[in-house]
Design an enzyme around this catalytic site. Structure first.
Site, PDB file in Angstrom:
ATOM      1  N   ASP A  13      24.049 -32.452  15.688  1.00 47.95           N
ATOM      2  CA  ASP A  13      23.431 -32.985  16.908  1.00 47.95           C
ATOM      3  C   ASP A  13      23.848 -32.143  18.109  1.00 47.95           C
ATOM      4  O   ASP A  13      25.049 -31.948  18.357  1.00 47.95           O
ATOM      5  CB  ASP A  13      23.858 -34.445  17.123  1.00 47.95           C
ATOM      6  CG  ASP A  13      23.212 -35.393  16.119  1.00 47.95           C
ATOM      7  OD1 ASP A  13      22.359 -34.937  15.326  1.00 47.95           O
ATOM      8  OD2 ASP A  13      23.554 -36.598  16.145  1.00 47.95           O
ATOM      9  N   GLU A 139      14.237 -39.119   6.983  1.00 50.17           N
ATOM     10  CA  GLU A 139      14.338 -37.737   7.476  1.00 50.17           C
ATOM     11  C   GLU A 139      14.386 -36.747   6.319  1.00 50.17           C
ATOM     12  O   GLU A 139      14.761 -35.598   6.492  1.00 50.17           O
ATOM     13  CB  GLU A 139      15.577 -37.572   8.361  1.00 50.17           C
ATOM     14  CG  GLU A 139      15.421 -38.199   9.735  1.00 50.17           C
ATOM     15  CD  GLU A 139      16.628 -37.993  10.629  1.00 50.17           C
ATOM     16  OE1 GLU A 139      16.477 -38.178  11.842  1.00 50.17           O
ATOM     17  OE2 GLU A 139      17.714 -37.677  10.133  1.00 50.17           O
ATOM     18  N   ASP A 239      26.215 -44.497  24.757  1.00 49.62           N
ATOM     19  CA  ASP A 239      25.238 -43.719  23.982  1.00 49.62           C
ATOM     20  C   ASP A 239      24.807 -44.562  22.778  1.00 49.62           C
ATOM     21  O   ASP A 239      25.634 -44.891  21.929  1.00 49.62           O
ATOM     22  CB  ASP A 239      25.918 -42.406  23.533  1.00 49.62           C
ATOM     23  CG  ASP A 239      24.985 -41.524  22.707  1.00 49.62           C
ATOM     24  OD1 ASP A 239      23.803 -41.857  22.560  1.00 49.62           O
ATOM     25  OD2 ASP A 239      25.473 -40.484  22.212  1.00 49.62           O
ATOM     26  N   ASP A 245      22.070 -46.639  12.656  1.00 54.55           N
ATOM     27  CA  ASP A 245      22.725 -46.174  11.419  1.00 54.55           C
ATOM     28  C   ASP A 245      23.942 -47.036  11.102  1.00 54.55           C
ATOM     29  O   ASP A 245      24.192 -47.379   9.940  1.00 54.55           O
ATOM     30  CB  ASP A 245      23.138 -44.707  11.566  1.00 54.55           C
ATOM     31  CG  ASP A 245      21.929 -43.801  11.766  1.00 54.55           C
ATOM     32  OD1 ASP A 245      20.868 -44.110  11.194  1.00 54.55           O
ATOM     33  OD2 ASP A 245      22.047 -42.809  12.502  1.00 54.55           O
ATOM     34  N   GLY A 278      27.976 -39.553  21.229  1.00 52.69           N
ATOM     35  CA  GLY A 278      27.835 -38.983  19.879  1.00 52.69           C
ATOM     36  C   GLY A 278      27.568 -40.081  18.869  1.00 52.69           C
ATOM     37  O   GLY A 278      28.125 -41.181  18.963  1.00 52.69           O
TER      38      GLY A 278
HETATM   39  O1  RIB Z   1      19.967 -42.042  14.104  1.00 56.12           O
HETATM   40  C1  RIB Z   1      20.556 -41.069  14.908  1.00 56.12           C
HETATM   41  C2  RIB Z   1      20.369 -39.709  14.316  1.00 56.12           C
HETATM   42  O2  RIB Z   1      18.998 -39.391  14.347  1.00 56.12           O
HETATM   43  C3  RIB Z   1      21.048 -38.587  15.062  1.00 56.12           C
HETATM   44  O3  RIB Z   1      22.378 -38.366  14.659  1.00 56.12           O
HETATM   45  C4  RIB Z   1      20.135 -37.404  14.825  1.00 56.12           C
HETATM   46  O4  RIB Z   1      20.686 -36.428  13.989  1.00 56.12           O
HETATM   47  C5  RIB Z   1      18.866 -38.003  14.238  1.00 56.12           C
HETATM   48  O5  RIB Z   1      18.786 -37.743  12.895  1.00 56.12           O
END
Ligand code: RIB
Length: 297
Positions: A13, A139, A239, A245, A278
């Protein structure tokens, strides 16, 4: 110890903190720049490990300078990388992120993540068979998402599908997931529905159990057919990257305690995660979650 397998992306990132988002054709001065590990798969793996699970990650990096940093970071969190391949002559995934006022904007370049294959998931079968839950996001190639859902179904291991970034998926894939965890916007895209339709109605009509995330407002799920709301935990936001996640990881780690408890712990973990810059910076340990729950009753 709870065992979790994550199938997903690994990114570096590239984070810029600014006072506001930039408009088209505009240049502004930012406040801070940092390069930190991310990617939805890696983030979910790290969050699950910090919450006390034994974690394996099925994924891919390139062979660039980022790859070494990313692999070292994951190994330092005790994540099993046996099924994370390193691809020659490939770049690792990157995410260009702007953080302003606690919100973010993200552009992901998948690079090596576009090469995470169904064969890797098949090769990880024996690991998946011993897992308490599997986490997968979007992703990586959709054929690999489908393979993960099918392997989980075949082995009788619950798969949590985090449909981000969202695309419309066939109903028969969604039926293979134990839970699908979109936000409101992602749920509409996933089902090919009108984005203005009430999310409770969409949840009702989804072909799979949905745990819907609502940011600071917490989450919704269904129990005995009825929608149930779990409130969010009020915290100062530095942030919000990685909050989703952290939520997914906690849901997987605590699923064996029942969906109500798992969603409550997931909301608490996600709230704690937004206090530092982060995606992985603020991800809590299990103790931090229990302390927040004890403090808030
Ligand atoms: O969900 C957050 C993530 O989405 C980030 O860390 C970035 O890499 C994107 O994949």
């Amino acid at each position: 110890m709870t065992r979790i397998v994550v199938v997903g992306s690994i990114n570096m990132d590239l984070v810029t903190q600014a006072s506001r988002f930039v408009g088209p054709g505009e240049t502004i001065l930012g406040e801070r720049f940092l390069t930190v590990p991310g990617g939805k798969g890696a983030n979910q793996a790290v969050a699950a490990a910090r919450l006390g699970a034994e974690v394996a990650l099925v994924g891919a990096t390139g062979d660039d300078a980022f790859a070494q940093q990313l692999r070292q970071g994951l190994a330092a969190e005790n994540i099993d990388l046996t099924h994370t391949v390193q691809l020659d002559d490939y770049a690792s995934g990157t995410a260009s992120i702007t953080v302003a006022g606690g919100e973010n904007q993200i552009i992901v370049v998948p690079a090596a993540n576009a090469r995470v294959t169904p064969a890797q998931v098949e090769q990880a079968q024996s690991l998946i068979a011993r897992a308490d839950a599997v986490l997968v996001q979007m992703e990586i190639p959709l054929e690999t998402v489908e393979a993960t859902l099918r392997v989980g179904q075949r082995l009788g291991v619950p798969v949590i599908l985090n449909p981000a970034p969202a695309q419309k998926l066939p109903a028969d894939w969604l039926k293979l997931a134990r839970y699908v965890t979109p936000n409101q916007h992602e749920l509409a895209i996933l089902l090919g529905a009108d984005p203005d339709e009430d999310f409770r109605t969409l949840m009702q009509h989804a072909p799979c159990p949905v745990v819907l995330t609502r940011g600071a407002e917490g989450a919704w799920y269904r129990e005995q057919g009825e929608p149930v709301h779990q409130s969010g935990f009020q915290v100062d936001v530095v942030d919000s990257t990685g909050a989703g996640d952290t939520f997914n990881a906690a849901l997987a780690v605590f699923l064996h305690e029942g969906v109500a408890t798992a969603v409550r712990k997931a909301c608490a973990a996600a709230a704690l995660s937004v206090g530092k810059l982060g995606a992985q910076g603020g991800m809590p340990q299990h103790d931090d979650v229990e302390k927040l729950l004890a403090r808030t009753g």
